[in-house]
Design an enzyme around this catalytic site. Structure first.
Site, short mmCIF file in Angstrom:
data_model
loop_
_atom_site.label_atom_id
_atom_site.label_comp_id
_atom_site.label_asym_id
_atom_site.label_seq_id
_atom_site.Cartn_x
_atom_site.Cartn_y
_atom_site.Cartn_z
CB CYS A 1 -1.06 0.38 1.10
SG CYS A 1 -2.44 1.08 1.12
CG LEU A 2 0.09 5.67 0.98
CD1 LEU A 2 -1.07 5.60 1.90
CD2 LEU A 2 -0.11 6.03 0.02
#
Length: 575
Positions: free
Chosen positions: A308-309
Site C-alpha cells: 500500500c502506501l
C-alpha cells in the site's frame, strides 16, 4: 486591536476544524460546489433533461410490464439484474411478490440516477465521479434490504422468532454503541491477542528508533537464500496483516521457504509527532532499516517489499537510491501500491483543494488523523459491505458474523501525523508529483525510471484503495529491465492475504521486459491466462530465481545490534 497574520490564520483554522469534527472531515463547501456544478450543467442542458424524463417513463413502463407478466412467477427472468458485486438480493425470497417488485424498482431507480449524474457535457470528471458516488450512497440508505417490512429474509425470521431477532439485534447494537462511545474494542478482539494468536512468527526486535522497530524473524531451515527480505508495510496499518495466525501468515510462509525476513513495525504516532513528515518516514524507516540489515548480513543486496502506501514510499526511496548510485537493492516488490495517482479510485473523490484544506485544519487542531476518522472514510468506500450489510445481519437478523484474524487486525487501527498526512495527500494524491517528476527527495526530484532492478507488482481485482488499473500504470513509468505484473482476485487486504490453502483463489501473471511494446490493461486482462490457486508460490519462486545462492542461516542480531525483545515488539501494541 487588529489581528496579525498568525492570529487570523489560527482563528480561521479553529472554526474550520470545529466544523470538520461535526462533518467527519467532509468539506461542506466542496460538496456544495459539486452539486452546484451538476445542477447548473443540467439546467443548461434541455436535451439531457428531456432524455432523463424519457428514461424515467421508459423504466416505469418497463417495470409495469414486467410486473404484469412476471411478478408472480419466481422462475421468470428479472427485469434488471444487480451488479456483480451487489449481493443484497441473492436470497431466493427476493424472487417472490411483492419483494421482487420492490428490489427491481430500486435497481431501476439506481440505474436512472447513474444516468442522471454521468455524461453531462461540461461537468468536470472529478465532480461527476463524486456526484455519482454520493448519489449511490444516498440511494443505499433507502434500499429495501435495509428495513424489516421490505426485506423478506428479515421479515420471515421476525415472524418465526416472534421478534426475538430484533431484541437480540438491539442488544448487539447497544453493545457496539457502548464500545464506540467508550473507545473500547469489541469483546471478541480478546480472542486474537498479539504474540499469542496473531503476529506469532518467532523473531526479535533488533533495532528501534523513534519511528520504527525492526523485526528479524528466526530461520526455520538449515540453509537460506543469501539475500534478505525487507518488508515495508503502510504506516496507516499495523504490520501484522502480513503475519496473522500461523496458517494465514506471509512472513511464516517466506521463512519456511528459506528466506531471511525483516519487518518494519511503525510507531503509532501521537499529537507530539505532528511534525513528522514523509522524509522522516523514508529516512528513519526504510534507510535506517537497510543500514541495520547491511550490518547484520554484509555483502548482500536486499529484496524489498512494500504494501500500500508503504510500497509507494519504498518506490520513492528506491528511486532516490538509484539516482544517487546506491545499489543495495536486489529487487522491488509492490503489493497494491500506486505510483501514479491520477486514477487512484474512489479515495480521489475526497481529494480537492477545498477538501484538503478542510482536512488539514482538522488535523492541525488534533496533531494527527485519528483512527475513527480514517476507519469512517474506508467504510464509506464499501458501505454496502461494511455498513449496511452489517446493520442487516447483526441488528435485524441478529447474526454476528464469525470473526477471524483479518477482522481483528482491521479493528486495530492507527493514527497519522499531521505533516506526513498532509504531504502525501498533496504531493501524491492531489498533485501526482512522483509520477510527473516533481517530487523532490533532498534537493533534487526523483523518478521511477531510474530504478534498474527487477520489479514485481501485485494488484487485486476488487481494490477500492489502489485500483489495479492504477497500479498497472507502473508499466508507463518504469525503465526497469523487467516488470512482472500479477493480478489476483480479492480486495485490497483479502487479495494480499492469500495463503496456498485458501480456497477459490486465482491470479494472472505476465512479465514485460525492456524493449517489449506496451500493452494496455484491458488487452493484458484479455490475453493473460488465469491460473488457479494462491499467488504466493509464484512470487516466492520469482524471488528465489533472483537470489544468487544458498547460505547457512544467520543468527538473529549481533554485538552491535543485540536483540531488544521478542517479536512482535512494543510499537505494534500501542493504542
Amino acid at each position: 486591536m487588529l489581528l496579525d497574520e498568525t492570529q487570523r490564520d489560527s482563528l480561521d483554522r479553529l472554526v474550520r476544524s470545529s466544523l470538520a469534527k461535526l462533518t467527519l472531515g467532509i468539506s461542506p463547501a466542496s460538496v456544495m460546489l459539486i452539486y452546484f456544478d451538476w445542477l447548473s450543467s443540467l439546467a443548461l442542458s434541455p436535451g439531457s433533461q428531456a432524455h432523463l424524463m424519457q428514461k424515467a417513463v421508459k423504466k416505469q413502463l418497463r417495470l409495469v410490464q414486467w410486473t404484469s407478466h412476471s411478478a408472480f412467477n419466481p422462475e421468470a427472468a428479472p427485469c434488471i439484474t444487480p451488479l456483480p458485486q451487489d449481493h443484497r438480493f441473492r436470497d431466493p425470497a427476493w424472487r417472490y411478490f411483492p419483494y421482487n417488485v420492490l428490489y427491481q424498482s430500486f435497481l431501476l431507480q439506481q440505474q436512472w440516477w447513474y444516468n442522471a449524474t454521468t455524461g453531462l457535457r461540461g461537468l468536470s470528471p472529478h465532480h461527476e465521479q463524486a456526484l455519482e458516488f454520493g448519489a449511490r450512497q444516498w440511494l443505499d440508505v433507502f434500499s429495501p434490504s435495509n428495513y424489516v417490512l421490505t426485506n423478506p429474509v428479515v421479515l420471515e425470521k421476525t415472524l418465526t422468532t416472534g421478534g426475538a431477532n430484533l431484541l437480540r439485534g438491539m442488544e448487539n447494537w447497544w453493545e457496539d454503541a457502548q464500545n464506540q462511545w467508550l473507545g473500547k474494542k469489541p469483546a471478541w478482539i480478546e480472542d486474537y491477542v498479539l504474540g499469542r494468536d496473531v503476529a506469532v512468527t518467532p523473531g526479535k526486535v533488533v533495532y528501534r528508533n523513534h519511528l520504527i522497530e525492526l523485526i528479524q524473524y528466526a530461520p526455520t531451515t538449515k540453509d537460506i537464500h543469501a539475500e534478505p527480505l525487507l518488508i515495508v508495510p503502510a504506516w496507516i496499518m499495523k504490520y501484522y496483516i502480513l503475519d496473522l495466525s500461523p496458517n494465514n501468515s506471509l512472513v511464516k510462509y517466506l521463512v519456511d521457504k528459506g528466506h531471511t525476513v525483516f519487518m518494519i513495525s511503525w510507531r503509532n504516532p501521537t499529537e507530539e509527532d505532528r511534525d513528522l513528515g514523509m522524509d522522516d518516514y523514508r529516512r528513519q524507516g526504510i534507510l535506517d532499516s537497510l543500514d541495520v540489515i547491511n550490518h547484520l548480513i554484509p555483502n548482500q543486496k536486499v529484496h524489498t517489499i512494500g504494501y500500500c502506501l508503504g510500497g509507494t514510499l519504498l518506490a520513492i526511496t528506491a528511486s532516490a537510491m538509484a539516482r544517487d548510485g546506491d545499489d543495495r537493492l536486489a529487487s522491488l516488490t509492490l503489493f497494491a501500491a500506486q505510483t501514479d495517482f491520477r486514477e487512484a479510485g474512489e479515495l480521489m473523490l475526497f481529494i480537492d483543494e477545498k477538501q484538503l484544506a478542510f482536512l488539514e485544519d482538522l488535523m492541525w487542531s488534533q496533531g494527527v488523523l485519528d483512527t475513527k476518522q480514517m476507519a469512517g472514510a474506508f467504510q464509506i468506500l464499501r458501505s454496502n459491505d461494511l455498513v449496511w450489510s452489517r446493520i442487516v445481519n447483526e441488528y435485524l437478523l441478529a447474526t454476528r458474523q464469525p470473526m477471524n484474524d483479518l477482522m481483528a487486525w482491521n479493528a486495530d487501527a492507527t493514527r497519522m501525523p499531521y505533516r506526513m498526512h498532509s504531504e502525501y495527500l498533496r504531493q501524491l494524491f492531489l498533485n501526482n508529483d512522483f509520477a510527473e517528476g516533481r517530487l523532490r527527495v533532498g534537493d533534487r526530484p526523483v523518478t521511477l525510471s531510474d530504478i534498474q532492478v527487477p520489479i514485481f507488482c501485485v494488484g487485486t481485482e476488487w481494490d477500492h484503495v489502489a485500483p489495479w488499473r492504477s497500479t498497472y500504470k507502473l508499466h508507463l513509468l518504469s525503465d526497469a529491465p523487467e516488470v512482472t505484473f500479477l493480478l489476483t482476485n480479492g480486495g485490497h487486504n483479502a487479495g494480499i492475504v492469500s495463503p496456498p490453502e485458501h480456497p477459490r483463489r486465482h491470479y494472472r501473471m505476465a512479465t514485460t521486459r525492456e524493449g517489449d511494446p506496451y500493452i494496455d490493461p484491458e488487452t493484458w486482462l484479455e490475453k493473460t491466462p488465469t491460473q488457479a490457486g494462491s499467488w504466493w508460490p509464484a512470487w516466492q519462486e520469482w524471488l528465489a530465481e533472483r537470489s544468487r545462492h544458498q547460505a547457512p542461516a544467520p543468527t538473529i542480531g549481533s554485538t552491535d545490534y543485540p536483540p531488544l525483545e521478542d517479536a512482535p515488539g512494543s510499537y505494534v501494541k500501542q493504542v
